[in-house]
Write a protein that holds these residues in place. Structure first.
Motif, PDB file in Angstrom:
ATOM      1  N   LEU A 252       7.191   5.421  63.139  1.00 19.12           N
ATOM      2  CA  LEU A 252       6.512   6.009  61.976  1.00 19.12           C
ATOM      3  C   LEU A 252       6.243   7.501  62.190  1.00 19.12           C
ATOM      4  O   LEU A 252       6.381   8.292  61.262  1.00 19.12           O
ATOM      5  CB  LEU A 252       5.196   5.282  61.697  1.00 19.12           C
ATOM      6  CG  LEU A 252       4.487   5.703  60.401  1.00 19.12           C
ATOM      7  CD1 LEU A 252       5.367   5.424  59.180  1.00 19.12           C
ATOM      8  CD2 LEU A 252       3.142   4.972  60.264  1.00 19.12           C
ATOM      9  N   ALA A 253       5.869   7.891  63.423  1.00 24.35           N
ATOM     10  CA  ALA A 253       5.640   9.312  63.709  1.00 24.35           C
ATOM     11  C   ALA A 253       6.937  10.095  63.578  1.00 24.35           C
ATOM     12  O   ALA A 253       6.940  11.239  63.094  1.00 24.35           O
ATOM     13  CB  ALA A 253       5.055   9.479  65.105  1.00 24.35           C
TER      14      ALA A 253
ATOM     15  N   MET B 109      -5.750   7.865  64.517  1.00 26.25           N
ATOM     16  CA  MET B 109      -5.129   6.559  64.769  1.00 26.25           C
ATOM     17  C   MET B 109      -6.004   5.380  64.366  1.00 26.25           C
ATOM     18  O   MET B 109      -5.526   4.245  64.320  1.00 26.25           O
ATOM     19  CB  MET B 109      -4.741   6.450  66.248  1.00 26.25           C
ATOM     20  CG  MET B 109      -3.605   7.385  66.648  1.00 26.25           C
ATOM     21  SD  MET B 109      -3.004   7.130  68.338  1.00 26.25           S
ATOM     22  CE  MET B 109      -4.389   7.752  69.306  1.00 26.25           C
TER      23      MET B 109
ATOM     24  N   VAL C  84      -0.088   2.131  65.852  1.00 27.27           N
ATOM     25  CA  VAL C  84       0.811   2.956  65.052  1.00 27.27           C
ATOM     26  C   VAL C  84       2.202   2.331  65.084  1.00 27.27           C
ATOM     27  O   VAL C  84       2.766   2.147  66.164  1.00 27.27           O
ATOM     28  CB  VAL C  84       0.873   4.407  65.583  1.00 27.27           C
ATOM     29  CG1 VAL C  84       1.822   5.250  64.727  1.00 27.27           C
ATOM     30  CG2 VAL C  84      -0.523   5.026  65.594  1.00 27.27           C
TER      31      VAL C  84
ATOM     32  N   ASP D  82       4.796   7.336  72.897  1.00 29.55           N
ATOM     33  CA  ASP D  82       5.023   6.202  71.999  1.00 29.55           C
ATOM     34  C   ASP D  82       4.213   4.985  72.440  1.00 29.55           C
ATOM     35  O   ASP D  82       3.712   4.222  71.596  1.00 29.55           O
ATOM     36  CB  ASP D  82       6.508   5.845  71.953  1.00 29.55           C
ATOM     37  CG  ASP D  82       7.338   6.882  71.207  1.00 29.55           C
ATOM     38  OD1 ASP D  82       6.752   7.658  70.416  1.00 29.55           O
ATOM     39  OD2 ASP D  82       8.574   6.930  71.417  1.00 29.55           O
TER      40      ASP D  82
ATOM     41  N   ALA E 150       0.590   9.596  61.297  1.00 30.45           N
ATOM     42  CA  ALA E 150       1.189   9.192  62.569  1.00 30.45           C
ATOM     43  C   ALA E 150       1.760  10.400  63.306  1.00 30.45           C
ATOM     44  O   ALA E 150       1.611  10.513  64.533  1.00 30.45           O
ATOM     45  CB  ALA E 150       2.278   8.150  62.323  1.00 30.45           C
TER      46      ALA E 150
ATOM     47  N   LEU F  29       0.692   5.484  71.205  1.00 33.28           N
ATOM     48  CA  LEU F  29       0.612   5.274  69.765  1.00 33.28           C
ATOM     49  C   LEU F  29       0.665   3.779  69.430  1.00 33.28           C
ATOM     50  O   LEU F  29      -0.100   3.292  68.581  1.00 33.28           O
ATOM     51  CB  LEU F  29       1.736   6.018  69.052  1.00 33.28           C
ATOM     52  CG  LEU F  29       1.706   7.554  69.139  1.00 33.28           C
ATOM     53  CD1 LEU F  29       2.916   8.147  68.418  1.00 33.28           C
ATOM     54  CD2 LEU F  29       0.422   8.116  68.542  1.00 33.28           C
ATOM     55  N   ARG F  30       1.559   3.048  70.089  1.00 37.54           N
ATOM     56  CA  ARG F  30       1.667   1.607  69.827  1.00 37.54           C
ATOM     57  C   ARG F  30       0.389   0.885  70.216  1.00 37.54           C
ATOM     58  O   ARG F  30      -0.015  -0.082  69.557  1.00 37.54           O
ATOM     59  CB  ARG F  30       2.863   1.012  70.572  1.00 37.54           C
ATOM     60  CG  ARG F  30       4.215   1.405  69.996  1.00 37.54           C
ATOM     61  CD  ARG F  30       5.317   0.483  70.541  1.00 37.54           C
ATOM     62  NE  ARG F  30       5.378   0.520  71.999  1.00 37.54           N
ATOM     63  CZ  ARG F  30       6.110   1.384  72.695  1.00 37.54           C
ATOM     64  NH1 ARG F  30       6.822   2.308  72.069  1.00 37.54           N
ATOM     65  NH2 ARG F  30       6.122   1.332  74.010  1.00 37.54           N
TER      66      ARG F  30
ATOM     67  N   LEU G 207       0.840   7.863  55.456  1.00 45.34           N
ATOM     68  CA  LEU G 207       0.697   7.199  56.754  1.00 45.34           C
ATOM     69  C   LEU G 207       1.619   7.837  57.792  1.00 45.34           C
ATOM     70  O   LEU G 207       1.235   8.013  58.958  1.00 45.34           O
ATOM     71  CB  LEU G 207       1.003   5.715  56.617  1.00 45.34           C
ATOM     72  CG  LEU G 207       0.000   4.879  55.814  1.00 45.34           C
ATOM     73  CD1 LEU G 207       0.507   3.461  55.641  1.00 45.34           C
ATOM     74  CD2 LEU G 207      -1.363   4.880  56.510  1.00 45.34           C
ATOM     75  N   ALA G 208       2.831   8.192  57.365  1.00 43.23           N
ATOM     76  CA  ALA G 208       3.769   8.836  58.284  1.00 43.23           C
ATOM     77  C   ALA G 208       3.243  10.196  58.732  1.00 43.23           C
ATOM     78  O   ALA G 208       3.382  10.574  59.902  1.00 43.23           O
ATOM     79  CB  ALA G 208       5.129   8.995  57.616  1.00 43.23           C
TER      80      ALA G 208
ATOM     81  N   ALA H 204      -1.055  12.395  64.667  1.00 42.32           N
ATOM     82  CA  ALA H 204      -1.604  11.727  65.848  1.00 42.32           C
ATOM     83  C   ALA H 204      -0.738  12.010  67.069  1.00 42.32           C
ATOM     84  O   ALA H 204      -1.246  12.272  68.169  1.00 42.32           O
ATOM     85  CB  ALA H 204      -1.697  10.214  65.603  1.00 42.32           C
TER      86      ALA H 204
ATOM     87  N   PHE I 134      -4.794   2.924  61.736  1.00 44.64           N
ATOM     88  CA  PHE I 134      -3.743   2.000  62.173  1.00 44.64           C
ATOM     89  C   PHE I 134      -4.330   0.876  63.019  1.00 44.64           C
ATOM     90  O   PHE I 134      -3.866  -0.263  62.973  1.00 44.64           O
ATOM     91  CB  PHE I 134      -2.673   2.749  62.964  1.00 44.64           C
ATOM     92  CG  PHE I 134      -2.001   3.837  62.181  1.00 44.64           C
ATOM     93  CD1 PHE I 134      -1.021   3.539  61.251  1.00 44.64           C
ATOM     94  CD2 PHE I 134      -2.361   5.168  62.365  1.00 44.64           C
ATOM     95  CE1 PHE I 134      -0.393   4.543  60.522  1.00 44.64           C
ATOM     96  CE2 PHE I 134      -1.741   6.187  61.637  1.00 44.64           C
ATOM     97  CZ  PHE I 134      -0.757   5.870  60.719  1.00 44.64           C
TER      98      PHE I 134
END
Length: 265
Positions: free
Chosen positions: A249-250, A148, A245, A237, A170, A240-241, A166-167, A173, A151
């Motif tokens: 995207l994941a 991560m 990220v 999520d 993600a 990740l945010r 990048l996807a 991750a 990002f």
């Protein structure tokens, strides 16, 4: 009668396995194919990149358990081949490698596997036992943070970085975050329970022991309950945010990963 004591690991016991190096090679080549678009089917390249990277992380997870156990007093670890990072040396290769990969394919969930056999009677001290259990999921935590970082600090990768790459990062991750959280749950059979087990009374440990083989199945079953699944992935999520990220995207990475499902895109 002569008692044979296990020897400390030799250099051959510590030598990195060609099997592991082969998996790393697949990871690097497939990652390069995703980045450059060299492959005719970039989605298949994403699949290979994600699976190989996921297996590498599983090997490092088990290695962390084994290495910590070695320093904790179990010098039999080397003879079992656990220090070579060879996934074929694990006590249950099916549980350690095959099932986690199947879980990823089925639902995009980084469900942890197991296991390396540690001779716990050689370990002295509750803190050492807890650290051995924690070492694996902490490896997933480190892996997740590393994935991560690009990002969180966009300057680490060039502006021309392909969206597919990048996807894939993600999605990887997401797998590492889910593996970290699930494996740290205090559920019998998972590492989280192994962390607290040394601090429980002998009577409690004896009562819980019969449920250990079913802990992983129970967790997987709970994740199939829609309300639990939604709450769990909302939490993932949010993590990740917090690391920058981009939203969804994941999920896009997972849809790329499922190269056999044209309807996914």
């Amino acid at each position: 009668m002569t008692t044979v004591h296990p020897m400390r690991p030799s250099r051959s016991d510590r030598r990195v396995s060609p099997v592991f190096l082969g998996i790393v090679a697949v990871m690097l080549v497939s990652g390069w194919a995703v980045w450059t678009g060299f492959a005719d089917n970039r989605r298949f390249a994403v699949f290979l990149f994600v699976v190989s990277t996921w297996i590498v992380s599983l090997c490092l997870h088990e290695y962390a358990h084994a290495r910590t156990a070695l320093h904790g007093g179990d010098i039999s670890i080397g003879a079992k081949g656990y220090l070579t990072l060879n996934p074929l040396k694990y006590t249950h290769a099916l549980l350690s490698i095959v099932l986690p990969v199947v879980f990823v394919i089925m639902g995009g969930i980084g469900l942890p596997g197991g296991a390396v056999f540690i001779e716990r009677h050689r370990i002295r001290g509750r803190w050492r036992h807890s650290l051995i259990s924690a070492a694996g999921p902490l490896t997933n935590v480190v892996f997740a943070v590393v994935l991560m970082l690009p990002f969180l600090f966009p300057g680490m990768l060039p502006d021309s970085t392909p969206g597919e790459f990048l996807a894939a990062l993600a999605f990887l991750a997401l797998l590492q975050v889910t593996a970290s959280i699930l494996n740290l749950l205090p559920v019998p059979g998972l590492d989280g329970y192994g962390v607290i087990e040394p601090w429980l009374s002998r009577n409690v440990r004896r009562q819980v022991e019969p449920f250990a083989p079913f802990g992983l199945i129970a967790v997987f079953g709970l994740l199939w309950i829609p309300e639990v699944n939604i709450a769990f992935f909302d939490f993932i999520d949010a993590i990740l945010r917090a690391f920058g990220v981009p939203e969804n995207l994941a999920d896009f990475g997972y849809r790329l990963f499922r190269f056999w499902d044209n309807a996914a895109l």
